[in-house]
Scaffold this motif. Structure first.
Motif, short mmCIF file in Angstrom:
data_model
loop_
_atom_site.label_atom_id
_atom_site.label_comp_id
_atom_site.label_asym_id
_atom_site.label_seq_id
_atom_site.Cartn_x
_atom_site.Cartn_y
_atom_site.Cartn_z
N UNK A 67 -30.95 2.02 -47.94
CA UNK A 67 -30.84 3.43 -48.31
C UNK A 67 -29.56 3.68 -49.09
N UNK A 68 -28.44 3.06 -48.70
CA UNK A 68 -27.16 3.23 -49.40
C UNK A 68 -27.28 2.76 -50.84
N UNK A 69 -27.89 1.58 -51.02
CA UNK A 69 -28.06 1.04 -52.38
C UNK A 69 -28.89 1.97 -53.23
N UNK A 70 -29.99 2.50 -52.61
CA UNK A 70 -30.89 3.39 -53.34
C UNK A 70 -30.15 4.67 -53.74
N UNK A 71 -29.36 5.21 -52.79
CA UNK A 71 -28.62 6.44 -53.07
C UNK A 71 -27.64 6.23 -54.21
N UNK A 72 -26.97 5.04 -54.19
CA UNK A 72 -26.00 4.73 -55.22
C UNK A 72 -26.68 4.64 -56.59
N UNK A 73 -27.90 4.08 -56.59
CA UNK A 73 -28.64 3.93 -57.84
C UNK A 73 -29.37 5.21 -58.22
N UNK A 74 -29.34 6.20 -57.31
CA UNK A 74 -29.99 7.47 -57.61
C UNK A 74 -31.50 7.41 -57.55
N UNK A 75 -32.05 6.50 -56.79
CA UNK A 75 -33.51 6.44 -56.66
C UNK A 75 -33.89 6.69 -55.21
N UNK A 76 -35.12 7.03 -54.99
CA UNK A 76 -35.60 7.16 -53.62
C UNK A 76 -36.52 5.99 -53.32
N UNK A 77 -36.50 5.57 -52.07
CA UNK A 77 -37.36 4.44 -51.67
C UNK A 77 -38.38 4.94 -50.67
N UNK A 78 -39.58 4.43 -50.79
CA UNK A 78 -40.60 4.74 -49.79
C UNK A 78 -40.36 3.88 -48.57
N UNK A 79 -41.04 4.24 -47.49
CA UNK A 79 -40.89 3.46 -46.25
C UNK A 79 -41.33 2.01 -46.48
N UNK A 80 -42.40 1.84 -47.23
CA UNK A 80 -42.91 0.50 -47.49
C UNK A 80 -41.89 -0.32 -48.26
N UNK A 81 -41.26 0.29 -49.25
CA UNK A 81 -40.23 -0.43 -50.02
C UNK A 81 -39.05 -0.79 -49.13
N UNK A 82 -38.66 0.20 -48.29
CA UNK A 82 -37.54 -0.06 -47.37
C UNK A 82 -37.86 -1.25 -46.45
N UNK A 83 -39.07 -1.24 -45.90
CA UNK A 83 -39.45 -2.33 -44.99
C UNK A 83 -39.38 -3.68 -45.70
N UNK A 84 -39.91 -3.70 -46.92
CA UNK A 84 -39.90 -4.96 -47.67
C UNK A 84 -38.47 -5.40 -47.95
N UNK A 85 -37.61 -4.44 -48.30
CA UNK A 85 -36.24 -4.79 -48.65
C UNK A 85 -35.44 -5.34 -47.45
#
Lengths: 263, 287
Positions: free
Chosen positions: B31-49
């Protein structure tokens, strides 16, 4: 040695033994006088605490009397122990689980420095004496309790001690096995001519086996009666139904009762 | 093979818990990386990451498995990244220390059983020695020995021995005293000497106790070796691998080294167990 032939094998005079315990001194043996001749089969009988085992252990120099005289083969027990003049059979067979039956019988022979060939010859001889031929290579757990006890008797017979001390050797066995072993023990005694000291608390066992029965009683441990058996040396099992046998058994029982009335 | 089912059930429960924990602990970084990049991640993307981060807080089981596989098979044996090399370094020091500790434990036990003075004087020190944290002692031993010019395997082996002698000592004292009064009396009726009593009765009686202690001792020796590899700035050994992993936040490396150590320990205990089985069987003490 020749002049010793007539001397008693075991001789006790005014023997006393006091154990110092936390609850104060306990008189385990009081004024014990006894003489055992060569070739005797002597039973010590009495309730627990009467000192029968303690007396046997004194003969074996495993306990030390506080006062009095005790000789084994006309020498002090300690020297007799060092001269390896007796074999001792304990209540439990106490075979080493990591040794085969032959290995267990060899144990005293190894310690006493017999040659390998001599060891093997003796093991074979004593195992057949106790009817355990063919079991030499078995481990103790592969044998029944009665067979284990026979192996422990073989171990005590393996070296040339002319005295055999047995501390309730059949106490843990059932009556059927016990009868058989009693019969075999008599045969063994007849064949080897050893002097046997035998502790028991079974009246029939004592009467059946012995040439001399020492009746003992507790608190303090002492001898109340010494009975010379009138039974013939050759004793089939059914001698135990004879009037003679019952008479001796009765006298033993009377002796035991008299000891208790003293309490 | 009815026991295979419960074993598999427990194993899969552990792995499931582990995956769950990996998600929980690693998602913050995603979530921190996504926030820094200004994108939102879905739950599925988060799980995969959370399953494939390079420096996860808690690596997922398959990442550790891959780390182990690479470490053992993917490297030249001489490579600094090879777990075979590091395991071998740790194993050799462990064995040296285990041998030393076992010998010391047995010798002290023999002394304690035969001498009342030694029983009174040595045993309290042996117990005291184990109350001192090994982490406190290890650096001192290594520094002192290094100043004497002794480096490498020997200081590690000494620390391993320090940990492994104790279980052997306690087990052997118990084992050498295992024969009961009747068995000792029997030997007295033969007028056996102290040496004969030792070789023919006490030592064979102590064997089951010895092997039980050896299993504890060999695992303790491994722990001692790894602890000894931590403070010295050693570059080789599983302990060094653990330490360098923690310097650089290489959690997969840490976990791989941990598992390598666990596998090594299990293997050592297994080997001792196999030897135990054979020896006791040969002695006729196993039915």
């Amino acid at each position: 040695m020749t002049e010793d032939v007539k001397a008693p094998v075991i001789f006790a005079k005014d023997l006393n033994l006091v154990f110092q315990t936390n609850d104060g001194p306990v008189q385990a043996l009081k004024d014990v006088n006894l003489s055992i001749e060569r070739g005797d089969f002597v039973s010590f009988i009495g309730p627990s605490g009467c000192g029968k085992t303690t007396f046997l252990r004194c003969i074996a120099a495993l306990e030390h009397p506080t006062s009095g005289t005790l000789t084994v083969n006309s020498i002090p027990p300690e020297e007799a122990r060092k001269a390896r003049s007796y074999g001792y059979v304990f209540q439990a067979a106490g075979l080493y689980p990591w040794r085969t039956i032959a290995g267990n019988v060899k144990l005293p022979l190894e310690i006493m420095g017999y040659t390998k060939a001599e060891q093997d010859a003796r093991v074979e001889k004593v195992l057949s004496l106790v009817d355990l031929q063919g079991f030499a290579k078995k481990f103790p757990w592969q044998l029944s309790g009665g067979m284990q006890q026979r192996a422990s008797i073989a171990r005590a017979l393996a070296f040339d001690a002319d005295i055999l001390l047995m501390d309730e050797p059949f106490g843990a066995l059932d009556e059927i096995v016990r009868d058989r072993l009693n019969e075999e023990l008599l045969k063994l005694w007849a064949r080897t001519g050893k002097t046997i000291g035998f502790v028991t608390h079974s009246i029939p066992e004592a009467v059946y086996l012995s040439t001399k029965i020492v009746v003992m009683s507790p608190r303090p441990g002492r001898i109340t009666d010494v009975i010379e058996s009138t039974l013939p040396k050759d004793r089939p099992l059914d001698i135990r139904d004879s009037a003679e046998f019952l008479k001796i058994a009765h006298r033993v029982r009377e002796g035991l009762r008299a000891g208790h009335a003293y309490d | 093979m009815r026991s295979i089912l419960p074993i598999l059930a427990v194993l899969s429960a552990i792995i499931a818990l582990w995956y769950g924990a990996a998600v929980l602990l690693n998602k913050q970084w995603t979530y921190d990386q996504a926030a820094r990049a200004g994108v939102t991640v879905t739950t599925a993307q988060m799980l995969a990451d959370t399953m494939m981060q390079e420096r996860p807080v808690l690596p997922a089981p398959h990442q550790v498995a891959k780390g182990l596989w690479d470490g053992f098979t993917g490297q030249k044996i001489t490579s600094k990244k090879s777990l075979v090399l590091h395991s071998w370094i740790t194993f050799s020091a462990t064995m040296a220390g285990f041998g030393l500790g076992t010998a010391a434990g047995i010798l002290l036990a023999v002394g304690i059983v035969h001498s009342r003075a030694m029983d009174m004087s040595v045993m309290p020190w042996a117990i005291a020695s184990q109350t001192i944290p090994i982490l406190a002692i290890a650096p001192m031993v290594i520094v002192v020995l290094a100043s004497l010019g002794i480096k490498g395997l020997i200081p590690k082996a000494i620390i391993a021995a320090y940990l492994s002698f104790f279980p052997v000592l306690v087990g052997m004292v118990k084992g050498l005293r295992a024969p009961d009064a009747m068995q000792l009396d029997l030997l007295r009726t033969y007028n056996a000497s102290g040496a004969e009593t030792f070789w023919k009765l006490r030592l064979p009686s102590s064997m089951p106790y010895l092997f039980a202690s050896l299993k504890v001792g060999v695992a303790a020796a491994l722990v001692g070796t790894i602890v000894a590899e931590l403070p010295a700035g050693a570059s080789q050994g599983l302990g060094a691998r653990l330490l360098s992993g923690s310097y650089y936040g290489q959690t997969i490396q840490i976990w791989s080294a941990l598992f390598a150590a666990a596998i090594l320990a299990a293997g050592l205990v297994l080997i001792v167990g196999l030897i135990e089985g054979r020896v006791l069987k040969r002695m006729g003490m196993v039915r």
